[in-house]
Write a protein that holds these residues in place. Structure first.
Motif, PDB file in Angstrom:
ATOM      1  N   ALA A 173      70.212  10.124 108.124  1.00  0.00           N
ATOM      2  CA  ALA A 173      70.646   8.696 107.748  1.00  0.00           C
ATOM      3  C   ALA A 173      69.151   8.082 107.553  1.00  0.00           C
ATOM      4  O   ALA A 173      68.995   7.178 106.906  1.00  0.00           O
ATOM      5  N   ILE A 174      68.374   8.616 108.534  1.00  0.00           N
ATOM      6  CA  ILE A 174      67.114   7.871 108.486  1.00  0.00           C
ATOM      7  C   ILE A 174      66.215   8.442 107.204  1.00  0.00           C
ATOM      8  O   ILE A 174      65.511   7.401 106.746  1.00  0.00           O
ATOM      9  N   ASP A 175      66.419   9.511 106.743  1.00  0.00           N
ATOM     10  CA  ASP A 175      65.614  10.001 105.610  1.00  0.00           C
ATOM     11  C   ASP A 175      66.108   9.228 104.531  1.00  0.00           C
ATOM     12  O   ASP A 175      65.407   8.899 103.713  1.00  0.00           O
ATOM     13  N   LEU A 176      67.329   8.745 104.115  1.00  0.00           N
ATOM     14  CA  LEU A 176      67.869   7.835 103.203  1.00  0.00           C
ATOM     15  C   LEU A 176      67.451   6.760 103.156  1.00  0.00           C
ATOM     16  O   LEU A 176      67.213   6.120 102.213  1.00  0.00           O
ATOM     17  N   LEU A 177      67.264   6.107 104.499  1.00  0.00           N
ATOM     18  CA  LEU A 177      66.716   5.052 104.600  1.00  0.00           C
ATOM     19  C   LEU A 177      65.352   4.908 104.249  1.00  0.00           C
ATOM     20  O   LEU A 177      64.654   3.934 103.361  1.00  0.00           O
TER      21      LEU A 177
END
Length: 246
Positions: A55-59
């Motif tokens: 999820a952080i990578d997508l952010l």
């Protein structure tokens, strides 16, 4: 460019509780930003295996779209440097979280819970590094994100280095130097530094390397550090100004 200079003044025992990591708010999106079916690198596979990191990578990917370099640099070159930082972590989740947090800081869109999440992971890694070096033998200053090393406090002074920290007024700020050549500085009186003493063993972990900077200006590397005697901790830059500053 924004840098990771939010103070962390809790003891390391509070940051890494006995039952696990500090609770943080999860990212609200799925991820990652790439096809896990085509993931080849250890860092990519580690991100795919961890819903939080995914999820952080997508952010990070979303923040990049709105990013404009502060000093006229090449946007894609900056992104490649940040991705290289991440990939150099291999499967080390604490390192990957630090690299992703650094990317979000660079792109100017980091949620506060992300910093807490990173500190929880890197705090545990710092303690693990200390356990592997029971004699607290000095090690070279970390040079890559996610790397931790043992050292000792050499000086504790005000921000400008003109008075001992122990007797200084709060508005004089804080600064420390370490026997491995590292440093930490703050405009505030950092509780973690103020509770420490010269000569005490410390573990330093590099958690941020500025990438959006003028040419040949690399000031502002941020280290998370734990005093192994006083149990205080701090996350501070190695200079008074970030790259591009005064």
């Amino acid at each position: 460019m924004r840098c990771f200079v939010r103070p962390y003044l809790l003891s390391v025992l509070a940051i890494v509780p006995a039952g696990g990591f500090l609770a943080v708010s999860p990212a609200s999106a799925d991820g990652p930003s790439f096809d896990c079916g085509k993931a080849n690198l250890p860092a990519e596979k580690a991100i795919c295996a961890d819903t939080q990191l995914s999820a952080i990578d997508l952010l990070v990917s979303k923040a990049y779209k709105e990013f404009e370099p502060a000093f006229g640099g090449d946007k894609r070159k900056i992104a490649r440097g940040l991705i290289a930082d991440r990939n150099a972590c291999k499967s080390d989740t604490a390192c990957i979280a630090s690299a992703l947090n650094n990317a979000l800081q660079t792109y100017g869109n980091v949620p506060s819970w992300m910093q807490d999440y990173t500190i929880a992971l890197i705090g545990k890694k710092a303690l693990d590094a200390a356990a592997r070096n029971p004699g607290n033998k000095d090690q070279p200053l970390p040079s890559v994100i996610g790397q931790c090393a043992s050292t000792h406090i050499e000086t504790l002074t005000t921000r400008l280095g003109d008075d001992p920290l122990e007797t200084a007024t709060p508005e004089a700020g804080s600064a420390a130097t370490f026997t491995n050549g590292g440093g930490a500085v703050s405009y505030d009186r950092e509780a973690g530094l103020a509770a420490s003493k010269v000569g005490e063993p410390v573990v330093m972990c590099l958690i941020s390397i500025p990438r959006d900077c003028p040419k040949d200006d690399d000031r502002g590397r941020v280290y998370y550090s734990v005093d192994l005697v006083a149990k205080g901790s701090w996350a501070l830059a190695d200079s008074q100004h970030m790259c591009g500053g005064a």
